[in-house]
Design a protein around this motif. Structure first.
Motif, PDB file in Angstrom:
ATOM      1  N   HIS A 248     -31.823  30.582  53.384  1.00 52.74           N
ATOM      2  CA  HIS A 248     -31.356  29.405  54.112  1.00 52.74           C
ATOM      3  C   HIS A 248     -32.085  28.129  53.745  1.00 52.74           C
ATOM      4  N   THR A 249     -33.153  28.253  53.005  1.00 57.17           N
ATOM      5  CA  THR A 249     -33.872  27.040  52.628  1.00 57.17           C
ATOM      6  C   THR A 249     -33.893  26.844  51.114  1.00 57.17           C
ATOM      7  N   MET A 250     -33.186  27.707  50.403  1.00 58.64           N
ATOM      8  CA  MET A 250     -33.249  27.636  48.941  1.00 58.64           C
ATOM      9  C   MET A 250     -32.223  26.668  48.375  1.00 58.64           C
ATOM     10  N   SER A 251     -32.462  26.280  47.127  1.00 60.55           N
ATOM     11  CA  SER A 251     -31.435  25.533  46.405  1.00 60.55           C
ATOM     12  C   SER A 251     -30.523  26.541  45.726  1.00 60.55           C
ATOM     13  N   ILE A 252     -29.310  26.116  45.491  1.00 58.82           N
ATOM     14  CA  ILE A 252     -28.365  27.008  44.842  1.00 58.82           C
ATOM     15  C   ILE A 252     -28.823  27.319  43.409  1.00 58.82           C
ATOM     16  N   ALA A 253     -29.477  26.363  42.778  1.00 58.05           N
ATOM     17  CA  ALA A 253     -29.955  26.599  41.415  1.00 58.05           C
ATOM     18  C   ALA A 253     -31.016  27.701  41.410  1.00 58.05           C
ATOM     19  N   ASP A 254     -31.975  27.585  42.318  1.00 57.20           N
ATOM     20  CA  ASP A 254     -33.024  28.615  42.373  1.00 57.20           C
ATOM     21  C   ASP A 254     -32.411  29.976  42.705  1.00 57.20           C
ATOM     22  N   TYR A 255     -31.482  29.953  43.618  1.00 56.44           N
ATOM     23  CA  TYR A 255     -30.866  31.216  44.018  1.00 56.44           C
ATOM     24  C   TYR A 255     -30.158  31.869  42.827  1.00 56.44           C
ATOM     25  N   LEU A 256     -29.374  31.103  42.129  1.00 59.40           N
ATOM     26  CA  LEU A 256     -28.626  31.665  40.991  1.00 59.40           C
ATOM     27  C   LEU A 256     -29.573  32.082  39.866  1.00 59.40           C
ATOM     28  N   ASN A 257     -30.659  31.333  39.704  1.00 58.84           N
ATOM     29  CA  ASN A 257     -31.635  31.703  38.666  1.00 58.84           C
ATOM     30  C   ASN A 257     -32.224  33.079  38.908  1.00 58.84           C
ATOM     31  N   GLU A 258     -32.238  33.507  40.147  1.00 56.70           N
ATOM     32  CA  GLU A 258     -32.809  34.830  40.443  1.00 56.70           C
ATOM     33  C   GLU A 258     -31.876  35.964  40.022  1.00 56.70           C
TER      34      GLU A 258
ATOM     35  N   PHE B 240     -29.016  35.354  37.411  1.00 56.57           N
ATOM     36  CA  PHE B 240     -28.277  35.194  36.146  1.00 56.57           C
ATOM     37  C   PHE B 240     -29.109  34.510  35.071  1.00 56.57           C
ATOM     38  N   GLU B 241     -28.752  34.803  33.824  1.00 58.39           N
ATOM     39  CA  GLU B 241     -29.425  34.131  32.707  1.00 58.39           C
ATOM     40  C   GLU B 241     -28.530  33.099  32.028  1.00 58.39           C
ATOM     41  N   SER B 242     -27.210  33.308  32.072  1.00 58.31           N
ATOM     42  CA  SER B 242     -26.320  32.372  31.376  1.00 58.31           C
ATOM     43  C   SER B 242     -26.098  31.109  32.195  1.00 58.31           C
ATOM     44  N   ASP B 243     -26.273  29.979  31.535  1.00 60.94           N
ATOM     45  CA  ASP B 243     -26.098  28.714  32.228  1.00 60.94           C
ATOM     46  C   ASP B 243     -24.638  28.512  32.656  1.00 60.94           C
ATOM     47  N   VAL B 244     -23.721  28.972  31.831  1.00 62.00           N
ATOM     48  CA  VAL B 244     -22.301  28.809  32.162  1.00 62.00           C
ATOM     49  C   VAL B 244     -21.969  29.638  33.407  1.00 62.00           C
ATOM     50  N   VAL B 245     -22.511  30.835  33.447  1.00 60.36           N
ATOM     51  CA  VAL B 245     -22.260  31.689  34.614  1.00 60.36           C
ATOM     52  C   VAL B 245     -22.809  31.026  35.873  1.00 60.36           C
ATOM     53  N   LYS B 246     -23.989  30.463  35.774  1.00 60.80           N
ATOM     54  CA  LYS B 246     -24.584  29.791  36.940  1.00 60.80           C
ATOM     55  C   LYS B 246     -23.754  28.570  37.330  1.00 60.80           C
ATOM     56  N   ALA B 247     -23.361  27.809  36.331  1.00 61.02           N
ATOM     57  CA  ALA B 247     -22.578  26.600  36.619  1.00 61.02           C
ATOM     58  C   ALA B 247     -21.260  26.969  37.295  1.00 61.02           C
ATOM     59  N   ASN B 248     -20.699  28.066  36.854  1.00 62.99           N
ATOM     60  CA  ASN B 248     -19.427  28.524  37.404  1.00 62.99           C
ATOM     61  C   ASN B 248     -19.538  28.824  38.897  1.00 62.99           C
ATOM     62  N   LEU B 249     -20.723  29.271  39.324  1.00 61.77           N
ATOM     63  CA  LEU B 249     -20.891  29.651  40.728  1.00 61.77           C
ATOM     64  C   LEU B 249     -21.480  28.527  41.577  1.00 61.77           C
ATOM     65  N   ALA B 250     -22.065  27.539  40.928  1.00 66.30           N
ATOM     66  CA  ALA B 250     -22.858  26.556  41.672  1.00 66.30           C
ATOM     67  C   ALA B 250     -22.005  25.593  42.492  1.00 66.30           C
ATOM     68  N   GLY B 251     -20.764  25.388  42.094  1.00 67.39           N
ATOM     69  CA  GLY B 251     -19.927  24.374  42.736  1.00 67.39           C
ATOM     70  C   GLY B 251     -19.863  24.519  44.242  1.00 67.39           C
ATOM     71  N   SER B 252     -19.718  25.750  44.700  1.00 67.69           N
ATOM     72  CA  SER B 252     -19.589  25.975  46.145  1.00 67.69           C
ATOM     73  C   SER B 252     -20.827  25.527  46.907  1.00 67.69           C
ATOM     74  N   GLY B 253     -21.937  25.359  46.214  1.00 65.23           N
ATOM     75  CA  GLY B 253     -23.172  24.958  46.887  1.00 65.23           C
ATOM     76  C   GLY B 253     -23.273  23.467  47.143  1.00 65.23           C
ATOM     77  N   ILE B 254     -22.398  22.695  46.517  1.00 60.01           N
ATOM     78  CA  ILE B 254     -22.564  21.235  46.653  1.00 60.01           C
ATOM     79  C   ILE B 254     -21.334  20.541  47.206  1.00 60.01           C
TER      80      ILE B 254
ATOM     81  N   VAL C 223     -27.776  20.457  43.063  1.00 56.64           N
ATOM     82  CA  VAL C 223     -27.960  21.914  42.931  1.00 56.64           C
ATOM     83  C   VAL C 223     -29.428  22.313  43.011  1.00 56.64           C
ATOM     84  N   GLN C 224     -30.329  21.348  42.760  1.00 56.03           N
ATOM     85  CA  GLN C 224     -31.761  21.670  42.852  1.00 56.03           C
ATOM     86  C   GLN C 224     -32.310  21.422  44.252  1.00 56.03           C
TER      87      GLN C 224
END
Ligand SMILES: Cc1cc2nc3c(=O)[nH]c(=O)nc-3n(C[C@H](O)[C@H](O)[C@H](O)COP(=O)(O)OP(=O)(O)OC[C@H]3O[C@@H](n4cnc5c(N)ncnc54)[C@H](O)[C@@H]3O)c2cc1C
Lengths: 397, 538
Positions: free
Chosen positions: B178-188, B190-204, B211-212
């Motif tokens: 509940h206190t994390m950034s979506i970027a940090d969460y996804l970094n835990e 995934f390794e692919s930046d595209v995969v992370k970017a694909n999921l990050a939208g819902s966070g913002i 995202v940070q």
């Protein structure tokens, strides 16, 4: 001529649309429907169902059992067979019907197409040739099974009429529910009826199997801008339960299959009293049904709105005193009403409209079984019945 | 006519929901709406002949099925239509598709990282664990953690039990989540930046955070916690546009005898003798009722509808401090045909899904940087859909309606009010972004409605154009929404209530705030409850 001995090598026959349904079946999911196999689902059950309710969807109904009844006594014969008055089904019209055995127990349900004066097609779930020939005694009629001679597709959904217009069926929007009309389709004659098993606006298309593939192709071409999709049995089943339609072998046991005495149901017990007409000439089961009418029925088919969000599949139905009074025969989560709904057979006098019943539901979450007892409301009609089903001219979307 | 049992200010979908449940309980309910139409941010309007736009909200998933069912919204004409999947376009001309079929989706992710294909399963499981927790709280009134009232204590115990049931490990994750950034969460995961970017939208989406920024992981959850027919995280369209939700609610309301009056902007809640007496309209007309419910955001409710004399300064300060920053825009476009997106190839079902054009977290963060500097993102995040590929009622056959949600768009442009020239330039930026992936797009445009926070505030009455009636950050959620002491739908004056997205469980076309508020009103009036309990996921 006798069928060649080698027929057994083809265990499952191909419907006339097989080449197209195979190509469309991305999931490669099939199940058996009598001689044939048909698609459980083509690409995604939820999206197929959605197409049916939101745009339009195509279901291959070719395996349906079909008989042609002709001859001078055709009307008299049909009237003797089924419980409703066939004289009221004028040429060019279709009627839903059930037929019973001597005990007034339902043998099957189906649709009667009055193709031309004195020429009928009977469509049914079960094979009926033996039954029809037995019933033919004393009537000047010819009964021929034509299951394999007619290819058929069901096109259902709000853009089904628009799709048929795009197919070039001029004036199709003026066809009334349970009406039928023929159109030229290339060399062939295409029969279109405004019928279906989904409770929605929809049509069934009947054609010589030689032209089946061409029809499929033309239909999908015409429906391209109207969101046309193939429809599998799983999605159809959701729709038919929402529409409150019963299915032979699921919601009732065809009387000629029953081994145990109390397993069958009369039309009254299937909420089909409206199909029984005592004022018409004699029909099979009449005496028994009259007796049942004065004595009272044993069972009642009810449409239930089940509290909560768990489908009441195979649930026992209880009364207020927690006594078992029946069982659910069909259950589904209804996407249209966001409700768990069911068809159930309950012992009389339970299940009057508006009275509460309870369903005992077993369901599994992550391998753990849970049980709940939820209240059910008996509905007066189907949970889904959109105005567009009955409106003429039919809406375009 | 000028007297009612309950007056609801604003015919947003939450106001209509509250009103419907109260009318169902037998109360005489009057809804007053400032616009000539109803729906607030859940509205369908025809601004170009034969086209219907979902002018604000455009996709549906959060709408609580318990409410849908209880009010029989299906019978009142509402049909929620799921659509399949989504896609992120990459700058090198490829795509990452969110295909509906799980195995296809996995194989698609594996094109970018074999490991991420499997990590997605772990990610989904963990997000679902969080969803399950949040979902269990949606149809409940938050407890006041500082109170010793029996009801608050029991509700605290309920929440405590839900948390305890997670088990120590998941509980620890939850607190971090509940206190994390979506970027940090996804970094835990995934390794692919595209995969992370694909999921990050819902966070913002709808959020003035990058995202940070801490807190964006929850925003992602807010977009996953809905479902379409039990398909968790799935989204759909309301057939006929999002206004269909409001229309169905209005139809339910009137079927219970409730009344809606449009063109009726409320100026003030009338307070006398320490309690609510009714409302006064801008034109001076007065309507009296012992109960007034505001469907407006907390700022407009506390600082606008209530006269400052009726408000304790400390409470007024809380309202002023409430975070409600605008960060989004919206384009609604009528298209003469279907635009081609070459990277999708022919007949890709994802064309009917949601489309995105940021393929790295870096680009997301740069987009946010622009907003911080008072500009709209030069390389904006778009949530683009073509609803008419699914819903045949939005545009004529073969023609299309395109809905483009834009993040980030500032409330003021470099500190100045928006001008029409700014808006035109903003539109150009968005068109350019789309054209990069669809060369024929612009040539198909027949009409476009361009909405910046300026238009959203002026029309819908969302302060600063914040789409959720206030940021969905941890400090403004649950018993802190809108602020401590006012999370139980009751206002500072007796007889005054709140039911908008500024209350728990927050924004989105969910109807839960409206339903929860109605339950509290009925409780105070000692009326039988008409609001359903939440369904269990277990
Ligand atoms: C551009 C945009 C895109 C969005 N996309 C989505 C999405 O795709 N999916 C989703 O779930 N959510 C989405 N949202 C969020 C969602 O639409 C809102 O959170 C929700 O609709 C708010 O509903 P409400 O009833 O709480 O308030 P509102 O819709 O804000 O209703 C408030 C009502 O009060 C009226 N009003 C204001 N002042 C007065 C006054 N003085 N007197 C009388 N009436 C007044 C307004 O006109 C309005 O009708 C989006 C929002 C926006 C703006």
């Amino acid at each position: 001529m006798r069928t060649p001995r080698e027929h057994f090598r083809l265990v499952v026959k191909y419907t006339p649309f097989h080449s197209r349904t195979v190509a469309a079946n991305e999931l490669n999911l099939w199940h058996r429907w009598r001689d044939y196999s048909v698609a459980d689902a083509y690409f995604d059950v939820s999206l197929e169902y959605t197409a049916l309710r939101n745009t339009c969807a195509v279901f291959d109904i070719s395996p349906m059992t079909k008989h042609r009844i002709t001859g001078p006594d055709a009307l008299a014969f049909m009237n003797r067979l089924v419980t409703r008055d066939v004289a009221k089904i004028k040429p060019g019209r279709v009627g839903y019907a059930v037929w019973c055995d001597e005990q007034g127990q339902v043998v099957d349900d189906g649709t009667i197409f009055h193709l031309s004066p004195g020429v009928y097609r009977l469509c049914s779930q079960e094979r009926q040739l033996d039954w029809l020939h037995t019933a033919r005694l004393g009537f000047d009629v010819t009964v021929v099974e034509e299951t394999e001679d007619v290819a058929a597709l069901s096109l259902q959904g709000p853009t089904s009429c628009a799709t048929l217009c795009a197919l070039g069926l001029t004036g199709i929007e003026t066809l009334t529910p349970f009406g039928m009309r023929t159109f030229a389709f290339g060399e062939a004659e295409l029969l279109v009826s405004r019928t279906g098993f989904t409770g929605d606006l929809g049509y069934e298309l009947w054609i010589d199997p030689a032209h089946a593939e061409a029809l499929w192709d033309a239909l999908f071409e015409a429906g391209n801008l109207y969101g046309i999709r193939p429809l599998g049995t799983h999605a159809l089943d959701i729709a038919r339960i929402e529409a409150g339609y019963i299915q032979a072998g699921v919601d009732f046991l065809p009387a000629d299959h029953a081994i145990r005495a109390d397993r069958t149901r009369s039309p009254f017990e299937l909420d089909l009293a409206w199909l029984v007409d005592f004022s018409k000439p004699h029909f099979t089961g009449r005496r028994a049904l009259l007796a049942e009418q004065s004595r009272g029925s044993r069972y009642r088919l009810v449409r239930l709105d089940v509290a909560g969000n768990k489908p009441a599949t195979d649930a026992y139905v209880y009364d207020a005193k927690r006594r078992v009074v029946g069982t659910v025969t069909s259950a589904v989560w209804s996407p249209m009403s966001k409700a768990s709904i069911a068809l159930a057979s309950v012992a009389m006098p339970h299940g009057a409209v508006g009275t509460p019943l309870w369903a005992e539901i077993y369901y599994q979450k992550e391998l753990k079984w849970n049980r709940t007892n939820v209240e059910c409301t008996v509905l007066a009609g189907p949970s889904y019945d959109p105005p567009r089903r009955k409106v003429t001219p039919a809406p375009m979307r | 006519m000028n007297k009612a049992d309950v007056i609801v200010v604003g015919a947003g979908h939450n106001g209509l929901t509250s009103a419907a449940f109260l009318a169902k309980a037998g109360l005489k309910v009057l809804v007053l709406e400032k616009n000539p139409w109803i729906g607030g941010a859940a509205v369908s309007r025809s601004l170009h002949k034969d086209w219907i736009y979902s002018n604000c909200s455009y996709v549906c998933s959060l709408l609580r099925p318990e409410i849908f069912r209880e009010l029989e919204l299906g019978k009142h004409g509402l049909h929620v239509v799921p659509y399949g999947g989504g896609v992120t376009f990459t700058r090198d001309g490829d795509i990452l598709g969110n295909y509906v079929d799980e195995e296809v989706k996995r194989r698609e992710i594996m094109r970018y990282s074999a490991r991420d294909g499997d990590a997605y399963l772990r990610y989904s499981r963990d997000v679902m664990r969080q969803c399950r927790l949040v979902r269990s709280l949606l149809m409940r009134t938050p407890p006041d953690p500082t109170s010793w009232r029996w009801r608050d204590l029991t509700e605290m115990r309920h929440i405590g039990r839900e948390f305890a049931a997670l088990g120590p490990a998941v509980l620890a994750d939850t607190i971090r989540f509940h206190t994390m950034s979506i970027a940090d969460y996804l970094n835990e995961y995934f390794e692919s930046d595209v995969v992370k970017a694909n999921l990050a939208g819902s966070g913002i989406i709808g959020t003035a955070l990058g995202v940070q920024s801490p807190g964006t992981a929850y925003v992602l959850l807010h977009h996953y916690m809905g479902d379409v027919d039990g398909q968790m995280g799935a989204w759909g369209f309301a057939r006929g546009g999002m206004g269909a939700v409001s229309q169905a609610l209005a139809s339910a309301l009137t079927s219970f005898g409730g009344t809606i009056k449009v063109d009726a902007p409320v100026a003030q809640i009338v307070v006398r003798g320490g309690r609510v007496r009714g409302v006064a309209l801008d034109n001076g007309d007065e309507y009296s009722a012992p109960v007034v419910i505001s469907g407006l955001d907390p700022k407009r409710t506390f600082l606008g509808l209530l006269a400052s004399g009726d408000l304790d300064p400390a409470i007024a300060k809380r309202a002023r401090d409430f975070k409600i920053r605008g960060s989004s825009g919206k384009l609604n476009i009528a298209l003469d045909g279907l635009p081609t997106f070459p990277a999708l190839g022919k007949n890709n079902p994802l064309a009917a899904g949601d489309m995105h054009f940021l393929d790295s977290l870096e680009r997301y963060e740069r987009a946010y940087d622009d907003w911080k500097r008072g500009m709209w993102s030069r390389d904006p995040y778009l949530d683009l859909l073509i609803p008419s590929l699914t819903d045949p009622t939005m545009a004529p056959p073969g023609k299309h309606f395109m809905s483009v949600f834009v993040q980030y768009v500032p409330v003021k442009v470099k500190g100045q009010d928006w001008t029409d020239a700014d808006r035109e330039a903003f539109k150009k930026t968005v068109f350019q972004q789309i054209s990069r992936y669809s060369p024929d797009f612009e040539s198909l445009v027949l009409h476009a409605e361009v909405r910046t926070p300026r238009e959203l505030e002026a029309e819908v009455g969302l302060t600063e154009g914040n789409i959720f009636q206030g940021e969905l950050t941890f400090d403004q959620l649950l018993f802190n929404r809108p602020f401590p002491g006012f999370a139980q739908y009751r206002g500072p004056v007796k007889g005054m209530y709140m039911c908008g997205s500024g209350t728990h469980p927050g924004g989105g076309v969910m109807a839960a705030p409206g339903a929860n508020a109605a339950r509290e009103v009925l409780l105070d009036l000692k009326r039988g409850n008409t609001v359903p309990n939440g369904w269990s996921d277990d």
